[in-house]
Each structure stands twice: as structure tokens, then as C-alpha cells.
Design an enzyme around this catalytic site. Structure first.
Site, PDB file in Angstrom:
ATOM      1  N   VAL A 143      -2.603   3.522  18.454  1.00  0.00           N
ATOM      2  CA  VAL A 143      -2.167   2.185  18.849  1.00  0.00           C
ATOM      3  C   VAL A 143      -0.693   2.201  19.241  1.00  0.00           C
ATOM      4  O   VAL A 143      -0.289   1.566  20.222  1.00  0.00           O
ATOM      5  CB  VAL A 143      -2.405   1.184  17.699  1.00  0.00           C
ATOM      6  N   GLU A 144       0.108   2.936  18.490  1.00  0.00           N
ATOM      7  CA  GLU A 144       1.556   2.921  18.692  1.00  0.00           C
ATOM      8  C   GLU A 144       1.990   3.713  19.923  1.00  0.00           C
ATOM      9  O   GLU A 144       2.801   3.237  20.719  1.00  0.00           O
ATOM     10  CB  GLU A 144       2.250   3.495  17.446  1.00  0.00           C
ATOM     11  N   SER A 145       1.495   4.927  20.062  1.00  0.00           N
ATOM     12  CA  SER A 145       2.049   5.829  21.076  1.00  0.00           C
ATOM     13  C   SER A 145       0.998   6.620  21.827  1.00  0.00           C
ATOM     14  O   SER A 145       1.364   7.477  22.638  1.00  0.00           O
ATOM     15  CB  SER A 145       3.004   6.819  20.399  1.00  0.00           C
TER      16      SER A 145
END
Length: 500
Positions: A143-145
């Protein structure tokens, strides 16, 4: 006739008696030692009535007890181990369904994410299990990166776990001229899990902890207090929050739903990940070039950088842990022991009076753009006297140890613009005032300076480009000039791994 009938009856009785005696001789005994009753007696016993007869019941074999699932057992497939550790409450809402469909409609992107996660996922799962945390959190970098360790956001968040500078420093992630540990695989994972555990302990709910990770624990706390004051529920779904945070947990839940389903994973063609450590770490006693380290490990530079993405410079400082594939560790150590040549081709150089970088570069056989890139410098700039830069090894260079953790880049001076106005402006603590934009900012600055020093600043249309600030090296005075309308701002800075 009667005599004949009587004789026949006697013969029958005698026959029955003989048969009964024979049955007594051959009948098996009961468990209690008594013999079975004689057949004769059984024949003489009146038949039982139908209502006194016991029903015949079939005794079936008891079903085998199912073996319990041993969650601690090691599996060859890392996805099985990951699923066994799922422990967060499921979120079932329209946003989760939307993002699950979104991911499933993009199987190629999912496969690329899984492939990028391959070097890191086993380590993350190990760290989560060691802390007793839900293994769903291993999917959070998706989700983040998208599991890109070089990812960099507009809010200056960096690395797999997307730490902003302030939070990175709070959890002891070094961000200096040499490296940015927000991109370090081992250091950033430890910091991220420590942070997540901290905010979980604060809220007692993983969904609120994830919202805090995205939005900030202070913001989530204020949202909870606002709902409490109104008598409203304080769970994740009930809080008022930005859209990015509102969509944050559903994205993770959607990925969890996909990776929970082995059949769906097979249909999407998601690759298997072997459940064994991918990498190991080894120390470096001396400074070492990134290219040299990759060569000693017998691996391509880009693969080496995927495991060591925190380095800002082409050379690593001494005593820096090097991350290598587990099957390359012995190769690296053997080659290092037998390596007689220098481990680095870079040295330190201190600028002398009047020297410019475009003069230093050819002296050390390097192009100016490459020299700027190696030192994290941008734009057409010159450094003040006494600045220390990284240069290829050569005559006049010093050992890298002289550069320290933060090389001397105390004053970065830009070329003076053509349009200039004489005047002085007081500077506090040797730092120039911040750059300002627009006519309104220029008018305020001019009014303030007029009151202090009665020096008029030339008016210029700076609506398209902010002002440039030029510093001299002779004292505390600076020259301020209006920039050309079409010229973009050029602010030289030493890089610390940030990418825009």
C-alpha cells in the site's frame, strides 16, 4: 395305533435329550464362567412377546479426530506462513470490495509487486512473528510503496515504509550526507514495526493504528475526542478523516483477501515465495565503493542496490552493514579476503580559495555532472572556500575519513544574477532569509528593509519565479537581487537521498 404313537413320542423325547447333552458338552462358556442354557430348555421356554424384544442398534466406528493445525510448523510456501499469522479484524465494506476488484483487474501489477517483495518479505514476516504482531502488516509496503525501496512521495516520505523525515529521526533512522536509513531494509522495518506497535498500544485497535500511521496519531486522537464529545462511536469507520486515510485500511484489507485465497492467487498467476531467508548482513571494516562491493559478491550493481538502497554516495563508509543474498555471503567474504586492490576509488578534497567545481572536475578526470551527482549537488553552483567534496582518487586528495558524518559544505554560493541592486541586508546567525514568492512578499520585504536600512530594493515582477538569494564569502552581508521572470529558481543543496 395308540401304542405306536406313544412309542414315536418317546423316541422324539429321547432324541431331543441326546442332542441337548451333546450341546452341553460343546457349548462355549460365558465370560462369567456359566454355560449357555441347553437347547432343550430353550425349546421348552415360551417365546418372548414382541413388545419385550430389544431393538437391534448398529454401533458404528467413531470418526477420526481431525488433527489441529500447528501454526508454528514451518512450510515451504511463505504465503501459508503469512496466512497462519493473520490476526486483525476483517473490514467488510464497499471500499474494500472496490479495491479488491481493482487489484484483481490488474494481475500484472500485482505480480510485479510480489516479485519486488521477494527479497524483503521473509525478513518482515520473521520480525512480525518475533514481536507477536499480525502478519497482515507484512503487506503494508504494498500500500505504501508497492515494495519499491526508492519510493519518494510529495510529502518527502521515503523507503518501503514511507517515513517522513521527522518520524524517521524519532525512530533513530539516520538521514545524513552518506545515507538515508529510511530506505535501509533492516533499519526501516524495525522502526516501522516499533512505530506500529506504539500506536496500537495507544488505541488498542489495529485499524486505528493504521489510520495513525497514515494520518498521524495526533490527528486520529483529536478525531476520536471529537466523536466522544458528540456521543458518537470512535471506531475506524465512524471517524471523520481525509479520503486518503479513509481508503488506507480498505486497500490493505483487499490485499489480505486476495492473499488469503490460494485458489484466487493461482488464478491471478501470483508467484510462490520460498519460506527461507533471502539475505544476510556482513560488516565492512573499511570504506568500500558500491560497485566494488557488488563485484566482490558477484552480482549486478542494480541487484546490490535493491538490497542496499540507503546509500546516497557511490562509496559506503567504514563499519556500514552490507546486505547480501544469503547464497552470496561466502563468495563476498572469500573475495574480500583475497582482494589486494583499493576498495574505493573515491577520496575527499577541500576547495581552496578561488576554486570552482568546473575546475576541480577535470583535474580529477571526472565530468562536472558526474561530480555534482556524486556529491548530491544540483544546479550551476559553486562552493565556498573550505568545502569538502567527494572526488576520484588522485593527487591532492585526502582519505575519506576526513569527511566525517557530514562533509563540510557550509556555504553554497550561486552565481550572481545579471540584474543587481546595491544594498545590504542584515542576516541573523549567518543564515539568509527564506526565499519568497510573488509581488506581495517582495513588497513586505522591501518595506521592512527600508525601515531598517533605508535601502530601496528594485521592484521586479516575480510572479513566475521566486527570488534568488546570493551570499558572499567575505562577511555576513548578502546581496539580494530580483530574478528574471522566466528563470526558474536554482537553489543548490547537498542531497540526502530525497527525490522529487
Amino acid at each position: 395305533m395308540h401304542d405306536r404313537n406313544a412309542l414315536s413320542l418317546v423316541k422324539r423325547l429321547a432324541g431331543f435329550a441326546l442332542v441337548s447333552l451333546a450341546s452341553l458338552a460343546t457349548a462355549p462358556a460365558h465370560a462369567d464362567g456359566h454355560m449357555q442354557p441347553p437347547i432343550l430348555l430353550s425349546l421348552l421356554t415360551p417365546p418372548a412377546r414382541s413388545e419385550d424384544t430389544l431393538a437391534v442398534l448398529e454401533v458404528r466406528t467413531a470418526p477420526a479426530v481431525a488433527n489441529a493445525v500447528d501454526l508454528t510448523a514451518q512450510h515451504d510456501d511463505l504465503w501459508i506462513r503469512l496466512r497462519n499469522g493473520f490476526a486483525m479484524t476483517n473490514l467488510n465494506d464497499d471500499l474494500t470490495l472496490h479495491y479488491q476488484q481493482w487489484y484483481q483487474n490488474r494481475p500484472d501489477a500485482l505480480r510485479r509487486m510480489v516479485e519486488r517483495s521477494r527479497p524483503y518479505l521473509h525478513h518482515i514476516v520473521e520480525e512480525l512473528e518475533a514481536r507477536g504482531m499480525p502478519t497482515e502488516l507484512a503487506l503494508l509496503p504494498m500500500v505504501e510503496s508497492s515494495f519499491n525501496p526508492m519510493a519518494y512521495s510529495r510529502s518527502h516520505a521515503s523507503g518501503l515504509w514511507q517515513f517522513i523525515p521527522a518520524t524517521g529521526k524519532r525512530f533513530n533512522l539516520e538521514q545524513n550526507w552518506w545515507q538515508d536509513q529510511r530506505r535501509d531494509i533492516v533499519a526501516s522495518t524495525g522502526a516501522a514495526l516499533e512505530y506500529l506497535q506504539t500506536i496500537y498500544d495507544m488505541h488498542g485497535d489495529w485499524h486505528l493504528a493504521l489510520a495513525s500511521y497514515n494520518w498521524g496519531e495526533g490527528a486520529v486522537k483529536r478525531a476520536i475526542e471529537k466523536n466522544q464529545a458528540k456521543g458518537l462511536p470512535t471506531d475506524y469507520a465512524s471517524l471523520t478523516m481525509p479520503n486518503e486515510t479513509r481508503h488506507y485500511v480498505p486497500k490493505l484489507q483487499a490485499l489480505k483477501n486476495i492473499f488469503s485465497n490460494a485458489t484466487l492467487m493461482s488464478q491471478l498467476g501470483l508467484p510462490e515465495i520460498i519460506n527461507r531467508p533471502y539475505f544476510a548482513t556482513v560488516g565492512t571494516p573499511r570504506p568500500m565503493d558500491v560497485k566494488t562491493a557488488a563485484r566482490l559478491a558477484n552480482m549486478p550493481v542494480d541487484e546490490f542496490m535493491a538490497l542496499n538502497p540507503s546509500h546516497n554516495r557511490p562509496v559506503m563508509k567504514a563499519d556500514t552493514p552490507v546486505v547480501l543474498p544469503a547464497d552470496k555471503l561466502a563468495t563476498f567474504q572469500n573475495n574480500l579476503e583475497n582482494h589486494d586492490a583499493p576498495l574505493t576509488e573515491w577520496q575527499a578534497y577541500t576547495l581552496k580559495s578561488g576554486e570552482k567545481l568546473d575546475q576541480v572536475a577535470p583535474r580529477f578526470g571526472i565530468a562536472l555532472p558526474d561530480l555534482l551527482r556524486a556529491n548530491g549537488l544540483n544546479g550551476k553552483i559553486k562552493l565556498a572556500v573550505g568545502s569538502t567534496v567527494l572526488v576520484p582518487a588522485g593527487k591532492g586528495a585526502d582519505n575519506l575519513e576526513s569527511m566525517g558524518a557530514e562533509p563540510r559544505l557550509p556555504q553554497i554560493v550561486e552565481p550572481e544574477p545579471k540584474a543587481q541592486v546595491t544594498g545590504t541586508q542584515s542576516v541573523r546567525s549567518g543564515k539568509a532569509d527564506k526565499l519568497t514568492k510573488g509581488k506581495a512578499a517582495d513588497n513586505k520585504l522591501a518595506a521592512k528593509d527600508t525601515k531598517k536600512s533605508s535601502v530601496k530594493l528594485a521592484a521586479a515582477d516575480t510572479s513566475k519565479a521566486p527570488n534568488k538569494v546570493t551570499k558572499t564569502t567575505s562577511g555576513k552581508n548578502t546581496k539580494v537581487a530580483a530574478a528574471k521572470p522566466a528563470a526558474p529558481t536554482k537553489v543548490a543543496k547537498s542531497g540526502n537521498g530525497r527525490r522529487s
